[in-house]
Design a protein around this motif. Sequence first.
Motif, PDB file in Angstrom:
ATOM      1  N   PHE A 290       0.643  -1.091   0.033  1.00  9.59           N
ATOM      2  CA  PHE A 290      -0.058  -0.232  -0.075  1.00  9.59           C
ATOM      3  C   PHE A 290       0.763   1.248  -0.014  1.00  9.59           C
ATOM      4  O   PHE A 290       1.879   1.314   0.740  1.00  9.59           O
ATOM      5  CB  PHE A 290      -0.957  -0.107   1.313  1.00  9.59           C
ATOM      6  N   VAL A 291       0.653   2.127  -0.958  1.00  6.14           N
ATOM      7  CA  VAL A 291       1.269   3.507  -0.933  1.00  6.14           C
ATOM      8  C   VAL A 291       0.430   4.444  -0.481  1.00  6.14           C
ATOM      9  O   VAL A 291      -0.839   4.493  -1.108  1.00  6.14           O
ATOM     10  CB  VAL A 291       1.670   4.013  -2.437  1.00  6.14           C
ATOM     11  N   LEU A 292       0.588   5.094   0.601  1.00  6.24           N
ATOM     12  CA  LEU A 292      -0.437   5.915   1.478  1.00  6.24           C
ATOM     13  C   LEU A 292      -0.279   7.370   0.806  1.00  6.24           C
ATOM     14  O   LEU A 292       0.783   7.450   0.205  1.00  6.24           O
ATOM     15  CB  LEU A 292       0.010   5.783   2.901  1.00  6.24           C
ATOM     16  N   ASP A 293      -1.291   7.970   1.327  1.00  6.91           N
ATOM     17  CA  ASP A 293      -1.432   9.641   0.798  1.00  6.91           C
ATOM     18  C   ASP A 293      -0.062  10.322   0.945  1.00  6.91           C
ATOM     19  O   ASP A 293       0.178  10.909   0.144  1.00  6.91           O
ATOM     20  CB  ASP A 293      -2.655  10.211   1.383  1.00  6.91           C
ATOM     21  N   ASP A 294       0.450   9.960   2.041  1.00  8.22           N
ATOM     22  CA  ASP A 294       1.799  10.787   2.255  1.00  8.22           C
ATOM     23  C   ASP A 294       3.010  10.173   1.609  1.00  8.22           C
ATOM     24  O   ASP A 294       4.041  10.630   1.650  1.00  8.22           O
ATOM     25  CB  ASP A 294       2.157  10.819   3.842  1.00  8.22           C
ATOM     26  N   GLY A 295       2.822   9.064   0.748  1.00  7.08           N
ATOM     27  CA  GLY A 295       3.963   8.418  -0.138  1.00  7.08           C
ATOM     28  C   GLY A 295       4.593   7.342   0.723  1.00  7.08           C
ATOM     29  O   GLY A 295       5.244   6.779   0.145  1.00  7.08           O
ATOM     30  N   SER A 296       4.286   7.089   1.907  1.00  7.35           N
ATOM     31  CA  SER A 296       4.918   6.071   2.489  1.00  7.35           C
ATOM     32  C   SER A 296       4.457   4.471   2.002  1.00  7.35           C
ATOM     33  O   SER A 296       3.206   4.783   1.563  1.00  7.35           O
ATOM     34  CB  SER A 296       4.816   6.143   4.100  1.00  7.35           C
ATOM     35  N   VAL A 297       5.062   3.625   2.063  1.00  4.36           N
ATOM     36  CA  VAL A 297       4.761   2.340   1.848  1.00  4.36           C
ATOM     37  C   VAL A 297       4.696   1.534   3.046  1.00  4.36           C
ATOM     38  O   VAL A 297       5.332   1.405   3.798  1.00  4.36           O
ATOM     39  CB  VAL A 297       5.723   1.844   0.668  1.00  4.36           C
ATOM     40  N   THR A 298       3.474   0.546   2.927  1.00  2.00           N
ATOM     41  CA  THR A 298       3.584  -0.496   4.102  1.00  2.00           C
ATOM     42  C   THR A 298       2.724  -1.705   3.307  1.00  2.00           C
ATOM     43  O   THR A 298       2.164  -1.427   2.512  1.00  2.00           O
ATOM     44  CB  THR A 298       2.432   0.047   4.991  1.00  2.00           C
ATOM     45  N   LEU A 299       3.034  -2.945   3.869  1.00  2.00           N
ATOM     46  CA  LEU A 299       2.538  -4.055   3.656  1.00  2.00           C
ATOM     47  C   LEU A 299       1.492  -4.606   4.668  1.00  2.00           C
ATOM     48  O   LEU A 299       1.194  -5.651   4.672  1.00  2.00           O
ATOM     49  CB  LEU A 299       3.921  -5.296   3.772  1.00  2.00           C
ATOM     50  N   VAL A 300       1.086  -3.699   5.705  1.00  2.00           N
ATOM     51  CA  VAL A 300       0.149  -3.945   6.574  1.00  2.00           C
ATOM     52  C   VAL A 300      -1.288  -3.348   6.182  1.00  2.00           C
ATOM     53  O   VAL A 300      -1.461  -2.202   6.300  1.00  2.00           O
ATOM     54  CB  VAL A 300       0.620  -3.433   8.047  1.00  2.00           C
TER      55      VAL A 300
ATOM     56  N   GLU B 287      -3.919  -3.056   7.672  1.00  2.00           N
ATOM     57  CA  GLU B 287      -4.534  -2.346   8.624  1.00  2.00           C
ATOM     58  C   GLU B 287      -4.065  -0.828   8.626  1.00  2.00           C
ATOM     59  O   GLU B 287      -4.842   0.239   9.123  1.00  2.00           O
ATOM     60  CB  GLU B 287      -4.382  -2.785  10.276  1.00  2.00           C
ATOM     61  N   GLU B 288      -2.711  -0.700   8.099  1.00  2.00           N
ATOM     62  CA  GLU B 288      -2.225   0.887   8.200  1.00  2.00           C
ATOM     63  C   GLU B 288      -2.871   1.237   6.986  1.00  2.00           C
ATOM     64  O   GLU B 288      -2.459   2.520   6.741  1.00  2.00           O
ATOM     65  CB  GLU B 288      -0.902   0.789   8.140  1.00  2.00           C
ATOM     66  N   ALA B 289      -3.411   0.799   6.229  1.00  2.00           N
ATOM     67  CA  ALA B 289      -4.211   1.611   5.155  1.00  2.00           C
ATOM     68  C   ALA B 289      -5.888   1.520   5.232  1.00  2.00           C
ATOM     69  O   ALA B 289      -6.436   1.660   4.147  1.00  2.00           O
ATOM     70  CB  ALA B 289      -3.762   0.644   3.620  1.00  2.00           C
ATOM     71  N   GLY B 290      -6.154   1.146   6.424  1.00  2.00           N
ATOM     72  CA  GLY B 290      -7.392   1.257   6.821  1.00  2.00           C
ATOM     73  C   GLY B 290      -8.320  -0.048   6.373  1.00  2.00           C
ATOM     74  O   GLY B 290      -9.647  -0.073   6.206  1.00  2.00           O
ATOM     75  N   LEU B 291      -7.642  -1.167   6.138  1.00  2.00           N
ATOM     76  CA  LEU B 291      -8.385  -2.446   5.887  1.00  2.00           C
ATOM     77  C   LEU B 291      -7.995  -3.451   6.808  1.00  2.00           C
ATOM     78  O   LEU B 291      -7.417  -3.253   7.590  1.00  2.00           O
ATOM     79  CB  LEU B 291      -7.660  -2.753   4.424  1.00  2.00           C
ATOM     80  N   GLN B 292      -8.359  -4.501   6.416  1.00  2.00           N
ATOM     81  CA  GLN B 292      -8.404  -5.753   7.238  1.00  2.00           C
ATOM     82  C   GLN B 292      -7.315  -6.887   6.687  1.00  2.00           C
ATOM     83  O   GLN B 292      -7.243  -6.987   5.406  1.00  2.00           O
ATOM     84  CB  GLN B 292      -9.414  -6.612   7.457  1.00  2.00           C
TER      85      GLN B 292
END
Length: 93
Positions: free
Chosen positions: A59-69, A71-76
Amino acid sequence: MKTCPDCTFVEAQVEGNEGYEVIDIGAHVRDLKAFLRLRDSDKAFDGAKKIGAVGIPCFVLDDGSVTLVPEEAGLQSRPVADGAACSLDGTGC
């Protein structure tokens, strides 16, 4: 990717939600190349690469950071008890 159970679980959650853009890296080589450039350069993938996982969904978040989690993108996350996984050790993609 349509063949990744973690990806399809996430895709079902965002279907019809314009706040998310789903990019299937298996649909076109240009998207795969863009993903590989991101995977090769972002520290968010270090753990995935260490265990031999692809690192999807990511997930590439609105601030440009990347996560593989998710939940950090608002999902399950997909429940581990669901079975199928992309990694040899059964932990995910």
